[in-house]
Design an enzyme around this catalytic site. Structure first.
Site, PDB file in Angstrom:
ATOM      1  N   THR B  95       0.889  -1.256   0.023  1.00  0.00           N
ATOM      2  CA  THR B  95      -0.048   0.022   0.013  1.00  0.00           C
ATOM      3  C   THR B  95       1.001   1.245   0.037  1.00  0.00           C
ATOM      4  O   THR B  95       1.716   1.593   1.052  1.00  0.00           O
ATOM      5  CB  THR B  95      -1.024  -0.003   1.337  1.00  0.00           C
ATOM      6  N   LYS B 170      -7.343   1.273  -2.547  1.00  0.00           N
ATOM      7  CA  LYS B 170      -7.156   0.922  -1.122  1.00  0.00           C
ATOM      8  C   LYS B 170      -7.110   2.097  -0.224  1.00  0.00           C
ATOM      9  O   LYS B 170      -7.573   1.863   1.059  1.00  0.00           O
ATOM     10  CB  LYS B 170      -5.444   0.437  -1.119  1.00  0.00           C
ATOM     11  N   LYS B 238       0.486   5.653   8.226  1.00  0.00           N
ATOM     12  CA  LYS B 238       1.201   5.942   6.900  1.00  0.00           C
ATOM     13  C   LYS B 238      -0.023   6.070   5.824  1.00  0.00           C
ATOM     14  O   LYS B 238       0.124   6.926   5.090  1.00  0.00           O
ATOM     15  CB  LYS B 238       2.106   4.624   6.497  1.00  0.00           C
TER      16      LYS B 238
END
Lengths: 296, 296, 296, 296
Positions: B95, B170, B238
């Site tokens: 990701t 995502k 993140k």
């Protein structure tokens, strides 16, 4: 057991109908009489006031809109408590303040009557299909006594504890939903601006850790621009207001809930209080100067 | 088709294993060599660098931690692009930033190579069970070419669009989860302070409109005080950072995401960056001066 | 003109003293009698109840804590309105709900009496120095009639409009302060973590666009770890609660206020409700796992 | 001492003019040449690139827009560092990332050159009146060496510490302002909806604990619907972005800043990025479906 029913809106009408189909003799009352007509036609007796309902019933259910309505129906001049004799059971299925549930329980108790708080989740579909979840607060044996009647309306009957506990559980339910709503709506905004085909995006995330009822049921309505109410923005704002007030009283800081509440106030301020809760997207669209699109 | 695999952490190890069991010849590389040992023992060849992996493979998968790791593995001195010959397919399952995915796609294209972004959801359990959702971005025919390999790892393979689209989907996934996390954690705080038995409360709401993966899977872990990571707080921070940066760039205001991001920064500041995302409750407990309890 | 005074806390004591020094005959009442002793020693008469105060006075001032105290003093069994004869002027200087101010005004009017809402800003220092700002709501001619008395207590007397308008202006005042408080406290957190010497940092920003009363007056107290109350966290939370409730009623979304309110609830939940409003830093320190330091 | 100046926008033009009037020989460069014309007419030499400025100067000042501009001017192909000989002093007065200031300092140091970060506050008015606050980071003796030149531009020169410290102090300044802005704007929304005359309301609160530069200077502009930029929304968003990024890196949770940042992103998304920061009110007005009015 003679049943009394007060509050025959969309939900109450279905719920009372299920009870009547079990064969219980029922008296009904509603502020706007004509909305109770289908029940009267099915054999319910009409009562002119909450007080009269209490006089004619052993167990009275109330399914109303706002806390002030509940207060009026229980404590008003022709209210239930004017005629609540020992042994009568008063069951409030409205989503209302836990403190009001305790107040009713106490007032009923002083007259030898019993009170149960029994808010529901599952919406109009759950009410129609007799598939509601019912969150129960009050004295356990009283709750047990009315279970056979409640089972006519719902599938997941859970006893939570003393008076007000059913309402507290309903607050927990609503808090989770504030989170799923903001998450789903912000996700749609992002996906649209990122140039994704939204139905495709939804199909890629809906079975993983993002899975939720809101994603399954309300995201598609948003994509169809269908803002018809399953549950009113106005009522959701009421519920969040109750949650925040109780939380402040209990010494809790709930910043996520507080933020979502403010965003829903924007939805209402922009004129969408009578839309369904999925209208949260409208406030985000305003903020972002963008209207999302995404046909199925 | 010769497979290359870079990144053999908890997820990568399972995923590469599934591919190998399909019979593909595989070269592996990992920053910490010993973590790749189980794969080497099962027959994978060891490569000393990403570059060497590229030299020996037709399709290379990367499953790394942070965007800077991806950047190093692709663009570094011994990186994949040093040896990416025409026709090779580079698939990043980390990701990471949509813009980085586009940058890789462009750089690969200039060498006649292909790049696909293919982030996943489903966590370590999904990786182990070959049940991941895989969100695919890049050229459609390239994605179609590697589907048979991807099907060894996942069940829900969705093509989203050009390079970066998989990463964008995502991000959509993670945004929904920020909502369900804050909703569930604040609900638990409320329920506890309201005196409810939390497992009972959960049982009363989990099948209605509040239903979500987080409620089903993480709420019980919170009640057991099990903060072991399914997905690291550090990685979630993140992801939220990527989401907010992209959103700002695209001209979106996402206040719910921004707030939850800050609360997770508090979780990390308090020392829980290596816990699972359910550790959000720890920041709320600090704020409220209350530790919740509720054994099953 | 005979004066009545109810509420002799830190602020009320100073304010009533200023009025008495102008030569007005004064009756006082306070829930805790001994707190009124300094005024009685200076020549004020003691009254056993609000009702008795009203019986003995032409103009009555109230300076209390919470809205429920105001409600009791005005509407209670021995409250002011039991003895409010035509022509008497009742002046509530407590910060309370605009709707309560209107309710008092209406009830007074029905008896031929007058009511003014007159909340103040300036804190204990302003009260001591007769330098309060006074925000006035009610009938203009009634406000004008009591100006000479008010001038004994304050310098900036502003008439805002009909009953409740003074309270509304006070809400405006408090909303600005929520902003300056969060701005200053987050700035200090940042500066400390960035390794700056905080007094030096403050000297570099305090005369530019960041200039504010909070920076000048409360930031230095924070650096000295002086959390003694100029204004109680508990009272500030009350005021923010009033603001949010009114705003919701009027159809306003105020997300900044809502967030700061929740952070102050955390301050209170952590046990600092009796600290001054600068204790907001304590909640941020908790969140960030960092205690700031910076002696002058 | 020969001066170099790069960046002659509204602020830079005034600032460089003040330096020239002290008698320093000056070379100037600007991306858009004609904007530097007034300085060239006053006797400054034109340089074709930052590199050429460095070749002709002992002390170079830069006053640019965004961090990427600074990066280009210092590190670009014809950048300052291409010609930074030992002893030259490079002073960046742009508000930019503390980490970029440290990077420049390090790169300069490797060539025997010196770098100072010196962001300012005070806006166009402060620049015109040579009344800026200047926040200084770098080696103390270097800062001391250029004080005489800086005093031509500003009044409040404060040394904060090593490279980047000036930028950190500027971040502190901006964080306070985010608070005053949201506080003032939400207060105006409330006051308007409550029916108050806004200028009267402002006069009642502006000298108490709500006192702040924003209330004094920007609230009147809002009431006049004057959204001309003293400081651009776009630049403020850049500064908040820097603040949040640094804060996240340092392990800080700053929820108030994060929320205000999102609201400003809404302002920009709605098309007002080139307005002054007081345009925050426009986003709130959108949310609340209300345009405030209040002539002076």
């Amino acid at each position: 057991t003679r049943i009394g029913w007060i509050g025959t809106g969309v939900m109450g009408l279905s719920m009372c109908g299920h009870v009547m189909r079990k064969g219980y003799a029922t008296s009904v009352h509603n502020r706007t009489r004509h909305k109770a007509a289908p029940l009267v036609e099915s054999g319910a007796g009409w009562a002119d006031s909450p007080r009269q309902v209490a006089e004619q019933s052993d167990v009275v259910f109330t399914m109303l809109g706002f806390p002030q309505d509940v207060r009026e129906v229980y404590f008003g001049r022709n209210g239930l408590l004017q005629a609540a004799r020992p042994g009568i059971i008063l069951v409030d299925m409205t989503t209302t303040e836990p403190s009001l549930a305790r107040e009713i329980h106490q007032a009923a108790g002083e007259q030898g009557a019993f009170a149960v708080d029994a808010p529901v989740s599952g919406g109009d579909v759950g009410a129609r299909n007799a598939a509601l979840s019912i969150m129960l607060g009050g004295d356990r044996e009283v709750v047990d006594a009315i279970r056979p009647i409640l089972e006519a309306m719902g599938k997941n009957l859970v006893y939570l504890g003393p008076a007000g506990s059913g309402q507290h559980a309903k607050v927990c339910n609503q808090i989770v939903i504030t989170g799923t709503m903001i998450g789903v709506c912000e996700s749609l905004m992002y996906g649209f601006k990122a140039g994704l085909d939204l139905p495709t995006m939804l199909s890629s995330i809906k079975d993983g850790a993002a899975k939720c009822w809101t994603l399954d049921n309300l995201a598609p309505r948003i994509l169809r621009r269908d803002f018809a109410p399953g549950f009113f923005v106005d009522h959701f704002i009421k519920d969040m207001g109750i949650a925040l007030q109780e939380a402040a009283r209990m010494g809790l800081s709930l910043p996520g809930l507080a933020l979502t509440h403010q965003l829903y106030l924007a939805v209402k301020a922009q004129g969408h209080g009578k839309c369904g809760t999925q209208a949260l997207i409208l406030a985000l669209e305003q903020m972002c100067g963008t209207v999302i699109q995404g046909k199925d």
